[in-house]
Structure formats: structure tokens, C-alpha cells
Design a protein around this motif. Structure first.
Motif, PDB file in Angstrom:
ATOM      1  N   ARG A  94       5.344  13.871   0.771  1.00  0.00           N
ATOM      2  CA  ARG A  94       5.738  14.574  -0.547  1.00  0.00           C
ATOM      3  C   ARG A  94       7.049  14.609  -1.217  1.00  0.00           C
ATOM      4  O   ARG A  94       7.952  14.867  -0.852  1.00  0.00           O
ATOM      5  CB  ARG A  94       4.546  15.656  -0.903  1.00  0.00           C
ATOM      6  N   PRO A  95       7.185  13.830  -2.338  1.00  0.00           N
ATOM      7  CA  PRO A  95       6.155  13.606  -4.277  1.00  0.00           C
ATOM      8  C   PRO A  95       5.269  12.118  -3.285  1.00  0.00           C
ATOM      9  O   PRO A  95       6.074  11.339  -2.617  1.00  0.00           O
ATOM     10  CB  PRO A  95       6.740  13.828  -5.417  1.00  0.00           C
ATOM     11  N   GLY A  96       4.212  12.189  -3.580  1.00  0.00           N
ATOM     12  CA  GLY A  96       3.354  10.891  -2.981  1.00  0.00           C
ATOM     13  C   GLY A  96       3.898   9.901  -4.090  1.00  0.00           C
ATOM     14  O   GLY A  96       4.136  10.093  -5.171  1.00  0.00           O
ATOM     15  N   LEU A  97       3.348   8.566  -4.102  1.00  0.00           N
ATOM     16  CA  LEU A  97       3.729   7.383  -4.697  1.00  0.00           C
ATOM     17  C   LEU A  97       3.333   7.442  -5.639  1.00  0.00           C
ATOM     18  O   LEU A  97       4.193   6.900  -6.693  1.00  0.00           O
ATOM     19  CB  LEU A  97       2.632   6.149  -3.984  1.00  0.00           C
ATOM     20  N   GLU A  98       2.073   7.933  -6.210  1.00  0.00           N
ATOM     21  CA  GLU A  98       1.639   8.138  -7.730  1.00  0.00           C
ATOM     22  C   GLU A  98       2.562   9.413  -8.799  1.00  0.00           C
ATOM     23  O   GLU A  98       3.106   8.592  -9.699  1.00  0.00           O
ATOM     24  CB  GLU A  98       0.179   8.682  -7.654  1.00  0.00           C
ATOM     25  N   TYR A 142      18.227  16.687  -5.007  1.00  0.00           N
ATOM     26  CA  TYR A 142      18.563  16.782  -3.702  1.00  0.00           C
ATOM     27  C   TYR A 142      18.102  15.772  -2.864  1.00  0.00           C
ATOM     28  O   TYR A 142      18.520  15.031  -1.746  1.00  0.00           O
ATOM     29  CB  TYR A 142      18.431  18.450  -2.824  1.00  0.00           C
ATOM     30  N   LEU A 143      16.074  15.608  -3.368  1.00  0.00           N
ATOM     31  CA  LEU A 143      16.059  14.433  -2.355  1.00  0.00           C
ATOM     32  C   LEU A 143      15.821  13.099  -2.873  1.00  0.00           C
ATOM     33  O   LEU A 143      15.786  12.259  -1.607  1.00  0.00           O
ATOM     34  CB  LEU A 143      14.044  14.407  -3.073  1.00  0.00           C
ATOM     35  N   PHE A 144      16.569  12.778  -3.629  1.00  0.00           N
ATOM     36  CA  PHE A 144      16.613  11.153  -4.243  1.00  0.00           C
ATOM     37  C   PHE A 144      18.211  11.183  -4.940  1.00  0.00           C
ATOM     38  O   PHE A 144      18.155  10.125  -4.922  1.00  0.00           O
ATOM     39  CB  PHE A 144      16.003  10.915  -4.957  1.00  0.00           C
ATOM     40  N   ASN A 145      19.166  12.150  -3.932  1.00  0.00           N
ATOM     41  CA  ASN A 145      20.386  11.965  -4.339  1.00  0.00           C
ATOM     42  C   ASN A 145      20.887  11.147  -2.627  1.00  0.00           C
ATOM     43  O   ASN A 145      20.295  11.518  -1.829  1.00  0.00           O
ATOM     44  CB  ASN A 145      21.623  13.257  -4.597  1.00  0.00           C
ATOM     45  N   SER A 146      21.799  10.092  -3.020  1.00  0.00           N
ATOM     46  CA  SER A 146      22.170   8.798  -1.867  1.00  0.00           C
ATOM     47  C   SER A 146      23.379   9.197  -1.369  1.00  0.00           C
ATOM     48  O   SER A 146      22.877  10.072   0.021  1.00  0.00           O
ATOM     49  CB  SER A 146      22.135   7.831  -2.472  1.00  0.00           C
ATOM     50  N   TYR A 147      24.118   9.970  -1.473  1.00  0.00           N
ATOM     51  CA  TYR A 147      25.681  10.114  -1.263  1.00  0.00           C
ATOM     52  C   TYR A 147      26.918  10.675  -2.453  1.00  0.00           C
ATOM     53  O   TYR A 147      27.662  10.432  -1.943  1.00  0.00           O
ATOM     54  CB  TYR A 147      25.419   8.522  -0.589  1.00  0.00           C
ATOM     55  N   TYR A 148      26.142  11.074  -3.213  1.00  0.00           N
ATOM     56  CA  TYR A 148      27.047  11.589  -4.304  1.00  0.00           C
ATOM     57  C   TYR A 148      27.259  13.513  -4.213  1.00  0.00           C
ATOM     58  O   TYR A 148      26.418  13.718  -4.647  1.00  0.00           O
ATOM     59  CB  TYR A 148      26.462  11.754  -5.796  1.00  0.00           C
ATOM     60  N   ASN A 149      28.372  13.351  -2.945  1.00  0.00           N
ATOM     61  CA  ASN A 149      28.363  14.688  -3.215  1.00  0.00           C
ATOM     62  C   ASN A 149      29.140  15.342  -4.853  1.00  0.00           C
ATOM     63  O   ASN A 149      29.164  17.060  -4.572  1.00  0.00           O
ATOM     64  CB  ASN A 149      30.060  14.640  -1.971  1.00  0.00           C
ATOM     65  N   SER A 177       0.843  -0.916   0.064  1.00  0.00           N
ATOM     66  CA  SER A 177      -0.154  -0.089  -0.021  1.00  0.00           C
ATOM     67  C   SER A 177       0.993   0.975  -0.182  1.00  0.00           C
ATOM     68  O   SER A 177       2.640   0.981  -0.119  1.00  0.00           O
ATOM     69  CB  SER A 177      -0.774   0.406   1.866  1.00  0.00           C
ATOM     70  N   PRO A 178       0.063   2.833  -0.219  1.00  0.00           N
ATOM     71  CA  PRO A 178       1.297   3.605  -0.710  1.00  0.00           C
ATOM     72  C   PRO A 178       1.666   3.551   1.213  1.00  0.00           C
ATOM     73  O   PRO A 178       2.611   4.379   1.638  1.00  0.00           O
ATOM     74  CB  PRO A 178      -0.148   4.499  -0.491  1.00  0.00           C
ATOM     75  N   GLU A 179       1.023   3.723   2.215  1.00  0.00           N
ATOM     76  CA  GLU A 179       1.541   3.955   3.170  1.00  0.00           C
ATOM     77  C   GLU A 179       2.389   2.429   3.273  1.00  0.00           C
ATOM     78  O   GLU A 179       3.962   2.780   4.291  1.00  0.00           O
ATOM     79  CB  GLU A 179       0.422   3.043   4.626  1.00  0.00           C
ATOM     80  N   ASP A 180       2.486   1.406   3.138  1.00  0.00           N
ATOM     81  CA  ASP A 180       3.594   0.066   2.952  1.00  0.00           C
ATOM     82  C   ASP A 180       5.012   1.413   3.023  1.00  0.00           C
ATOM     83  O   ASP A 180       5.915   1.182   3.449  1.00  0.00           O
ATOM     84  CB  ASP A 180       3.180  -0.916   2.678  1.00  0.00           C
ATOM     85  N   CYS A 181       4.645   1.627   1.734  1.00  0.00           N
ATOM     86  CA  CYS A 181       5.609   2.429   1.193  1.00  0.00           C
ATOM     87  C   CYS A 181       6.719   3.498   1.423  1.00  0.00           C
ATOM     88  O   CYS A 181       7.726   4.346   1.258  1.00  0.00           O
ATOM     89  CB  CYS A 181       5.306   2.424  -0.130  1.00  0.00           C
ATOM     90  N   VAL A 227      10.734   2.354   0.815  1.00  0.00           N
ATOM     91  CA  VAL A 227      10.424   1.042  -0.867  1.00  0.00           C
ATOM     92  C   VAL A 227       9.789   2.842  -1.588  1.00  0.00           C
ATOM     93  O   VAL A 227      10.756   2.449  -2.370  1.00  0.00           O
ATOM     94  CB  VAL A 227       9.405   0.957  -0.776  1.00  0.00           C
ATOM     95  N   ARG A 228       9.156   3.868  -2.014  1.00  0.00           N
ATOM     96  CA  ARG A 228       8.862   4.493  -2.345  1.00  0.00           C
ATOM     97  C   ARG A 228      10.541   5.421  -2.793  1.00  0.00           C
ATOM     98  O   ARG A 228      10.315   5.941  -3.677  1.00  0.00           O
ATOM     99  CB  ARG A 228       7.838   5.972  -1.474  1.00  0.00           C
ATOM    100  N   TRP A 229      10.977   5.714  -1.836  1.00  0.00           N
ATOM    101  CA  TRP A 229      12.204   6.443  -1.898  1.00  0.00           C
ATOM    102  C   TRP A 229      13.264   5.449  -2.576  1.00  0.00           C
ATOM    103  O   TRP A 229      14.160   5.809  -3.704  1.00  0.00           O
ATOM    104  CB  TRP A 229      12.752   6.653  -0.414  1.00  0.00           C
ATOM    105  N   HIS A 230      13.588   4.439  -2.357  1.00  0.00           N
ATOM    106  CA  HIS A 230      14.223   3.852  -3.112  1.00  0.00           C
ATOM    107  C   HIS A 230      13.905   3.769  -5.098  1.00  0.00           C
ATOM    108  O   HIS A 230      14.528   3.166  -6.014  1.00  0.00           O
ATOM    109  CB  HIS A 230      13.819   1.883  -3.222  1.00  0.00           C
ATOM    110  N   LEU A 231      12.130   3.805  -5.360  1.00  0.00           N
ATOM    111  CA  LEU A 231      11.940   4.012  -6.250  1.00  0.00           C
ATOM    112  C   LEU A 231      11.955   5.008  -7.136  1.00  0.00           C
ATOM    113  O   LEU A 231      11.990   5.190  -8.182  1.00  0.00           O
ATOM    114  CB  LEU A 231      10.143   3.375  -6.199  1.00  0.00           C
TER     115      LEU A 231
END
Ligand SMILES: [Fe+2]
Length: 431
Positions: free
Chosen positions: A105-109, A82-89, A35-39, A50-54
Motif C-alpha cells: 500500500r498504496p495500491g495500484l489504483e 519517504y516511500l518514493f524517494n530513490s536516492y536523494y539525501n 495485473s496489479p500482482e505483476d506490478c 513497476v508500481r514503484w516506478h509509476l
């Protein structure tokens, strides 16, 4: 097919596009039962929603492929850098990992739409002939790196989700186990001997994909040793637990003993005692510990203490690789995604279950091989900068996508970590 074949470029493009679509679809398939909550769940700083991984796997293609090969294309959303960069300085600042679960936010959709747009743009880039250009080979290699990266995150989706679900007293079932049957208790471990001598370790430049940390290929000297024919079972590990393994400081490295006391460890992660029995949480729900199954979710410290208790040691990564070379890379990999450990059975005749059950801790520091040089630029941050204070694990697990690992593959984690499917194979000196 050869490179002089006029049909080759089109076939290469088609093969890469198909592979791209298949790997990307496999990630979405992992999220399918959720579900979106699980993600959104993030249960600890080392794990991600999970949503961050996606989103992050998509960010990787947008940043390291589209931005370089289609610089005129505007980013899907500038804030994602900025939000989805893991570790690339080298790319820029990153949103702090321990707080990724706070980004509602951003939401799953919207993240799904991000994936669709990047997929369409990347496939259009391939279609437009970018693979035929001067940097075509480099592009193909970069897309492949992105796909291998995505497969690594597919495993993390499962392990991070398991860690979060394990916190839920309802013991959620992610996917019911398929065709799982308890086998007879495994026979004695048995050991396979190897002579002392010189061995070649590491991946060659030729052949299929490899991460930069798997090379350069180089020589090492190995003393005579023997390697257990199979991983340690839950039943064997249980004997260590019941022999007060977690209460005997003489069995533990100093840092390991500190971890036992500070973290209150008394069994592998996800094990819990119910009366006289041990149960374990799995992605298929809560069930009794199966003594025939390879033990998983132990830290390096626990693996090391178990080995000492058993009168053995953990293998060096060069020993593991030398022994594994030539063995088919088949095993109980994640198909189509889930947790599918298989019981050990009978008496192993040769080395068994090297791949695809549990990552096997080695006694080797995660260090660069001789003459190792990371790539130029931000992409060079992929592996090299983590070569400090971690230990190497080999072989892949039941959460690793099939086809992702090989004998030279080096996984690495800090010694206290145990939320991966990490297990034990024993080794002993000979002579
Ligand atoms: Fe990543």
C-alpha cells in the motif's frame, strides 16, 4: 519561431504540455498489459516493482517541480516523500530499495490517482503562466529533466519486469513480438579504422537536452584504433561459450572470474540449455537463441572476457563517441514498449547498429569530464555522486524509448550487472 515572436511563449507552453502528457502516457502504456500482482514484483535489490516506478517518476515531478514552483500546494500524501524517494539525501531519508516489493500500500489504483493529480497540477502550473515568469526557462528545463528521467524509468520498467518474469516457470509473455523474423546469419564483423589525433568529446551547452554528465565538451587524444562495424551476435558469443569461455580463467579479469564462480555463470543472463540447444527468456516468451541477434544481458566482465578471447578489446567511450558522431540516431528502439531486437544480417559496410539494439559496454570508468560540476542542491545528486566503480555504456537498447539517447549519452552500471540489455562491440588498436 524566434523568441521575439509574440506567439512563441504560448507555443512553447503548448509544446511542453503536449510532450509532458505524451511521455507520462507512455509510462502507463507500459503497465497496461500488467495485473496489479505483476506490478508488485521485485526480484532482486537492483530492480524495483513497476508500481514503484509509476509512483517514483511522479514523486520526481512533485518534489523537483511542484514543491519549488508551487510551494503553497500541499503534497498529495506526506508519506510519499519517504516511500518514493530513490536516492536523494538532500530531500530526506528513503525507504530501502531492496524492500520496495514489500510496500503493498498504496495500491495500484491509488498510485494511478497520484499520477493523475500531479499531472493536473503540473499542467495547471504551466497554464497559469509559470513559464513566462523570471524562472520560466529554469522551469522548462526542470520539467524536461523530469521527462528524461521518466524515460529512463520506462526502460527500467521493462528490464526489471523481465528479470521478475524470468523467475516464473510459466515464462510469461508480456507482449508478443511484432513482425520479428529470423534473418540469415550475419557476415564477418569487419572493422572501421580511425586515425590517431585529437577529438572533441561531450555535449555542447547549446542544442537539445543533455544530462549534466555529458559535459563539459572537451578534447581528448585518441591513438589509432578500429571499431567493429556491428555488435557481437549471439552466434559469435555462443562460439565463446562452446570454446569453454566460462571455464578458462586466463580469459577473465580477477573480479570477473570470482563472479563466474560465485554466481555460477555459464552463459548470458536468461539463456538456458535444453538438450543441445540454447533457449532464452524474452518479454515475448521463451524462444531459441537466435544466432543472428546481437547478444544482450552480458556483464562487463563477460564482455571483457569475450573480447580477450576474440583477440580484441572493448572500446573507450571517447573512441565510441568519436566514431558515432554524425551517425543518425536511428535503431531498434522500444516502440511502443517491449523487446524488439532485430537480427543482424549481411556484411556491414560501415558502422551499423550503434543505437537502439544493445547498450555497448566501454572500457571507460564512469568518471567526471574535466571541469564537470553537478548542479546545486538535491537535484545535483542525479548523476555526479555515482561516478565511482562503474563502467560507461553507450548507444541505447531495444528497451530505450525512441528519441531518448544521442551520441554523447552516458549510461553506467557496475561491472557485474547484466539485467540491462547490455551487449558488446569490439575494438582493436591500430599500428
Ligand atoms: Fe529515478
Amino acid at each position: 519561431m524566434t523568441l521575439s515572436d509574440p506567439g512563441a511563449p504560448a507555443a512553447r507552453k503548448e509544446a511542453l504540455a503536449q510532450r509532458y502528457s505524451a511521455v507520462r502516457a507512455a509510462t502507463l502504456e507500459l503497465a497496461e498489459p500488467l495485473s496489479p500482482e505483476d506490478c508488485m514484483l521485485q526480484s532482486m535489490p537492483d530492480a524495483s516493482p513497476v508500481r514503484w516506478h509509476l509512483a517514483h517518476t511522479t514523486w520526481f515531478f512533485e518534489t523537483f517541480v511542484l514543491r519549488e514552483w508551487a510551494p503553497e500546494r500541499p503534497p498529495f500524501d506526506e508519506s510519499y516523500e519517504y516511500l518514493f524517494n530513490s536516492y536523494y539525501n538532500g530531500i530526506g531519508a528513503q525507504f530501502p530499495r531492496p524492500r520496495r516489493g514489500l510496500i503493498s500500500r498504496p495500491g495500484l489504483e491509488e498510485v494511478r490517482e497520484y499520477r493523475r493529480r500531479v499531472d493536473a497540477d503540473l499542467l495547471a502550473l504551466l497554464e497559469a503562466g509559470a513559464l513566462d515568469g523570471a524562472r520560466g526557462a529554469e522551469l522548462a528545463a526542470r520539467v524536461e529533466l523530469g521527462l528524461q528521467h521518466e524515460q529512463q524509468h520506462q526502460e527500467l520498467v521493462l528490464t526489471d519486469l523481465k528479470h521478475a518474469f524470468a523467475e516464473n516457470p510459466l515464462h510469461p509473455v508480456y507482449r508478443a513480438p511484432v513482425g520479428r523474423s529470423a534473418g540469415p546469419a550475419p557476415g564477418p564483423t569487419g572493422f572501421e579504422p580511425f586515425e590517431a589525433g585529437e577529438a572533441w568529446i561531450g555535449a555542447t551547452e547549446r542544442g537539445g537536452f543533455r544530462f549534466d554528465n555529458e559535459g563539459p565538451r572537451h578534447r581528448v587524444h585518441l591513438e589509432a584504433f578500429e571499431l567493429a562495424r556491428r555488435p557481437v551476435s549471439c552466434g559469435e558469443y555462443l562460439a565463446f561459450v562452446e570454446d569453454d569461455g566460462y571455464r578458462r580463467p586466463e580469459l577473465w579479469l580477477s573480479d570477473g572470474w570470482d563472479a563466474v564462480r560465485e554466481r555460477g555463470w555459464e552463459a548470458p543472463l536468461y539463456w538456458s540449455r535444453r538438450g543441445d540447444d540454447w533457449w532464452q527468456y524474452t518479454l515475448g516468451g521463451l524462444r531459441a537463441v537466435d544466432p543472428a541477434e546481437p547478444v544482450a544481458h552480458v556483464s562487463y566482465y563477460e564482455a571483457d572476457a569475450f573480447a580477450r578471447w576474440a583477440g580484441a578489446r572493448l572500446p573507450l567511450e571517447a573512441e565510441w563517441e568519436h566514431a558515432a558522431r554524425g551517425h543518425a540516431v536511428t535503431g531498434h528502439f522500444a516502440r511502443p514498449g517491449g523487446e524488439h531486437p532485430a537480427p543482424l544480417s549481411g556484411e556491414a559496410r560501415g558502422l551499423e547498429r550503434l543505437f537502439g539494439d544493445v547498450w555497448e559496454w566501454t572500457a571507460s570508468d564512469y568518471a567526471p569530464y574535466p571541469r564537470y560540476r553537478p548542479a546545486e542542491g538535491a537535484i545535483g545528486e542525479y548523476n555526479g555522486k555515482f561516478m565511482c566503480n562503474q563502467r560507461v555504456l553507450r548507444g541505447g537498447s531495444c528497451a530505450t524509448p525512441e528519441g531518448h539517447v544521442r551520441a554523447t549519452y552516458r549510461n553506467f552500471f557496475y561491472p557485474h550487472m547484466r539485467w540491462q540489455f547490455s551487449g558488446i562491440r569490439l575494438a582493436r588498436w591500430l599500428g
